[in-house]
Design an enzyme around this catalytic site. Structure first.
Site, PDB file in Angstrom:
ATOM      1  N   THR A 139      -4.760  -0.506  -6.638  1.00 17.10           N
ATOM      2  CA  THR A 139      -5.661   0.530  -6.688  1.00 17.10           C
ATOM      3  C   THR A 139      -4.692   1.831  -6.873  1.00 17.10           C
ATOM      4  OG1 THR A 139      -7.350   1.998  -5.569  1.00 17.10           O
ATOM      5  CG2 THR A 139      -5.460   1.178  -4.175  1.00 17.10           C
ATOM      6  N   THR A 151     -10.872   0.199  -7.551  1.00 12.68           N
ATOM      7  CA  THR A 151      -9.905  -0.606  -7.252  1.00 12.68           C
ATOM      8  C   THR A 151      -9.848  -1.527  -8.454  1.00 12.68           C
ATOM      9  OG1 THR A 151     -11.444  -1.499  -5.636  1.00 12.68           O
ATOM     10  CG2 THR A 151      -9.211  -0.763  -5.034  1.00 12.68           C
ATOM     11  N   GLY A 165     -13.975  -1.673  -5.750  1.00  8.53           N
ATOM     12  CA  GLY A 165     -15.210  -1.076  -5.323  1.00  8.53           C
ATOM     13  C   GLY A 165     -15.296  -0.130  -4.049  1.00  8.53           C
ATOM     14  N   GLY A 166     -13.824  -0.206  -3.360  1.00  7.27           N
ATOM     15  CA  GLY A 166     -13.733   0.569  -2.483  1.00  7.27           C
ATOM     16  C   GLY A 166     -14.438   0.012  -0.963  1.00  7.27           C
ATOM     17  N   SER A 184      -7.776   0.658   4.932  1.00 12.37           N
ATOM     18  CA  SER A 184      -8.231   0.116   3.702  1.00 12.37           C
ATOM     19  C   SER A 184      -9.296  -0.887   3.878  1.00 12.37           C
ATOM     20  CB  SER A 184      -7.103  -0.394   2.793  1.00 12.37           C
ATOM     21  OG  SER A 184      -7.539  -1.374   2.148  1.00 12.37           O
ATOM     22  N   GLU A 186      -4.084   8.712  -2.777  1.00  9.22           N
ATOM     23  CA  GLU A 186      -4.452   7.824  -1.626  1.00  9.22           C
ATOM     24  C   GLU A 186      -4.499   8.688  -0.445  1.00  9.22           C
ATOM     25  OE1 GLU A 186      -5.925   4.600  -1.324  1.00  9.22           O
ATOM     26  OE2 GLU A 186      -4.669   4.440  -3.137  1.00  9.22           O
ATOM     27  N   ARG A 226       0.713  -1.250  -0.110  1.00  6.76           N
ATOM     28  CA  ARG A 226       0.036   0.006   0.185  1.00  6.76           C
ATOM     29  C   ARG A 226       0.917   1.241   0.063  1.00  6.76           C
ATOM     30  NH1 ARG A 226      -5.088   1.865  -0.535  1.00  6.76           N
ATOM     31  NH2 ARG A 226      -5.464   2.418   1.474  1.00  6.76           N
ATOM     32  N   ASN A 256      -6.695   4.547  -6.102  1.00  4.74           N
ATOM     33  CA  ASN A 256      -7.794   5.208  -5.314  1.00  4.74           C
ATOM     34  C   ASN A 256      -8.948   5.663  -6.119  1.00  4.74           C
ATOM     35  OD1 ASN A 256      -9.235   5.494  -2.882  1.00  4.74           O
ATOM     36  ND2 ASN A 256      -8.138   7.593  -2.430  1.00  4.74           N
ATOM     37  N   ASP A 304      -7.490   8.544   1.736  1.00  2.00           N
ATOM     38  CA  ASP A 304      -7.971   7.379   2.716  1.00  2.00           C
ATOM     39  C   ASP A 304      -7.565   7.530   4.139  1.00  2.00           C
ATOM     40  OD1 ASP A 304      -9.113   5.916   0.810  1.00  2.00           O
ATOM     41  OD2 ASP A 304      -7.704   4.214   0.749  1.00  2.00           O
TER      42      ASP A 304
END
Length: 565
Positions: free
Chosen positions: A368, A350, A441-442, A420, A389, A80, A370, A392
């Site tokens: 991703t 994503t 899809g987050g 996440s 990102e 990440r 984002n 987030d």
């Protein structure tokens, strides 16, 4: 190959399920060359980063679960993005929009470092070989898919406002449409450099230097020191034993495995597999999701905050039972009932892929940048779309429609990873691989993955129906159920039945129709066993598991296609 049918394919050798059929085929071609599932993963995700740059690419990050069939060890690769060294809690105080759009919203990319780390551990094919299909697609061009065309049209403002995106997605001043040829020659050159020199070209070389220059000129704070300092975190996968299965997934700051654990343990605590079935099962699932979303906002990066109590609770069957006692079969409740203290973080777009090879090594990877097209900036000299990102994370001054405060566990700190919703999982039963699932899809990933798991492994649906079945979603805030009503690219109509809707409305749920919110990939292995009938004294005469048939499903909601080795 045994047979194929659009969204589904079967094989006794190996399979790839991704958001784009061309990239699934790229991965399958690596399996045919004798590659490990990780080799196929590298090639597939690099391909996706070219043909579906709206959701993924080397300017972003990922989470990946890898299970080795020979040792049964399962590792979590956390690649990440991290907050840059110059980042701070108050960096967006004067300009909150800069957290969402523009170069200042960029986290330090981790995808390439993570892919290389996994390849060093498991790869069989040359690193350079894995890049060739993606390089060719970037330089020679590829046909714009219906899925990509939809996002190009939807994000036309982002494209119009950025010279880099305009050059690739609106050449000659016109947005690309379905069937047009799209080229990203600079991205092809960047991939060539990484193929030849390894990730050093990106993290400590010419590609990184070009990227940093472009990002800083666009108002970002990325430095070469940020890239040089980036570290992949490799840990044992988090293990959840529930409903007769062992599920392997990402540890925090990914909340997906813990969220799945809590919801499945709540449903399991009813003491019957029928508890999750039918209309009542749907109501219980929604209630479990609402409780889970309230609790998950206490999570954050364990390198920076102590989240051990929350982790223990979300893994605990006895805690789940206490939560289950707060669920009533005849009603739902206002948001406050679920004891949520913090605002919900909204993760976004994503891409996911599932791969199983001939030896039954398995990979589940969610990747991703984002938002769609990330920060809305394509680095002109490298062809790389940069992520946004940083959105987030929370900031102390952030206000939200729900009027709840932001969660301090997820405040910005240099080198920190944001919370996440990614949920890449691998499922075993009696030490044999039975499934690989993940979604894009987050924040909607968790409900989507949970429902595919329940549909197949608990409700007994066949793998294709488990994916096609209409889904419901809940985010706790707003306090409404989103139910699917949509037509897929290949003509499937997906809609929650009126019976189910009425049943939920009678219990007080507000029902809002929605299009595809979560998109899943799914691989199932149907196990064959042979009994050792001629066992000698002292020899194990129990059933011996052999490799079964692999079935791969790509969700038609995004137009993906699987491929077989």
């Amino acid at each position: 190959m045994i047979g194929s049918e659009g969204n589904m394919i079967e094989s006794e050798i190996g399979v790839v399920a991704s958001d784009d059929g061309r990239c699934s085929e790229v991965g399958a071609s690596m399996l045919r060359q004798g590659g490990h599932a990780v080799d196929a993963t590298v090639a597939t995700v690099l391909c996706l980063g070219v043909v579906f740059q709206v959701s993924t690419g080397i300017g972003g990050g990922a989470t990946m679960i890898v299970q080795s069939s020979s040792t049964l060890q399962t590792h979590a690769f956390d690649m990440r993005e991290t907050a840059p060294l110059a980042a701070s809690q108050n960096m967006y105080e004067k300009n909150p929009k800069a957290k969402i759009l523009g170069a200042l919203s960029m986290g330090v990319p981790g995808q390439l470092a993570g892919l290389h780390a996994a390849w060093l551990k498991h790869g069989r094919l040359p690193w350079k070989t894995l890049f060739q299909p993606a390089i060719k697609l970037a330089k020679d061009g590829f046909i714009v898919s219906p899925g990509l065309a939809k996002f190009i049209a939807r994000e036309s403002d982002k494209i119009a406002n950025d010279p880099g995106l305009r050059k690739v997605y609106a050449p000659n001043g016109k947005l690309l449409k379905v069937g047009d040829l799209c080229c990203n020659v600079e991205l092809g050159h960047s991939l060539e450099a990484v193929a030849e020199q390894g990730p050093e070209a990106f993290y400590n070389g010419v590609i990184g230097e070009k990227l940093v220059k472009d990002v800083r000129e666009a108002g970002g704070i990325l430095t070469m020191e940020d890239l040089q300092n980036y570290k992949v975190e490799i840990k044992d996968a988090m293990t959840v034993n529930v409903m007769g299965y062992t599920i392997y997934g990402m540890p925090p700051p990914s909340s997906g495995t813990l969220g799945l654990s809590l919801v499945l343990n709540i449903l399991d605590s009813y003491g019957s597999p029928n508890a999750a079935k039918g209309k009542l099962g749907l109501h219980r699932l929604i209630e479990a999701l609402k409780h889970m979303f309230a609790i998950r906002m206490n999570l954050g990066d364990p390198n920076f905050v102590n989240i051990s109590d929350t982790v223990s609770d979300m893994l605990s069957p006895s805690f789940a039972k206490k939560v289950q006692h707060k669920i009533f079969d005849n009603t739902t409740f206002p948001t406050e009932y679920y004891m949520n203290r913090w605002s919900q973080v909204r993760n976004h777009g994503t891409s996911h892929l599932c791969i199983v090879d001939a030896d039954r090594n398995a990979v589940s990877m969610t990747t991703t940048i984002n938002y769609h097209f990330g920060a809305g900036v394509l680095s002109p000299s490298t062809g790389i779309v940069i992520n946004n990102e940083m959105d987030d994370f929370f900031t102390p001054t952030e206000t939200s429609p729900d009027k709840l405060p932001p969660a301090p566990t997820n405040f910005i700190e240099p080198n920190k990873r944001p919370l996440s919703a990614m949920t890449p999982i691998i499922i075993t039963k009696d030490d044999s691989l039975v499934g690989v699932i993940g979604g894009s899809g987050g924040v909607n990933i968790m409900p989507a993955v949970i429902q595919v798991f329940l549909n197949h492994f608990i409700k007994g649906m066949n793998p294709l129906d488990a994916v096609l079945s209409p889904r419901i979603y809940h985010k706790l805030i707003p306090n409404a159920v989103s139910y699917e009503k949509l037509n897929t690219y290949d003509g499937h109509h997906i809609e929650l039945s009126e019976d189910n809707r009425l049943f939920l409305e009678e219990r007080g749920h507000q029902m809002d129709k929605a299009t595809a919110l979560g998109v899943t990939q799914f691989v199932v292995q149907t196990i064959k066993t042979t009994t050792n009938v001629n066992g000698k004294i002292g020899e194990d005469t129990k059933s011996h598991t052999k490799h079964g048939i692999l079935i791969a499903i790509s969700d038609p909601r995004k137009g993906g296609r699987p491929a077989a080795a």
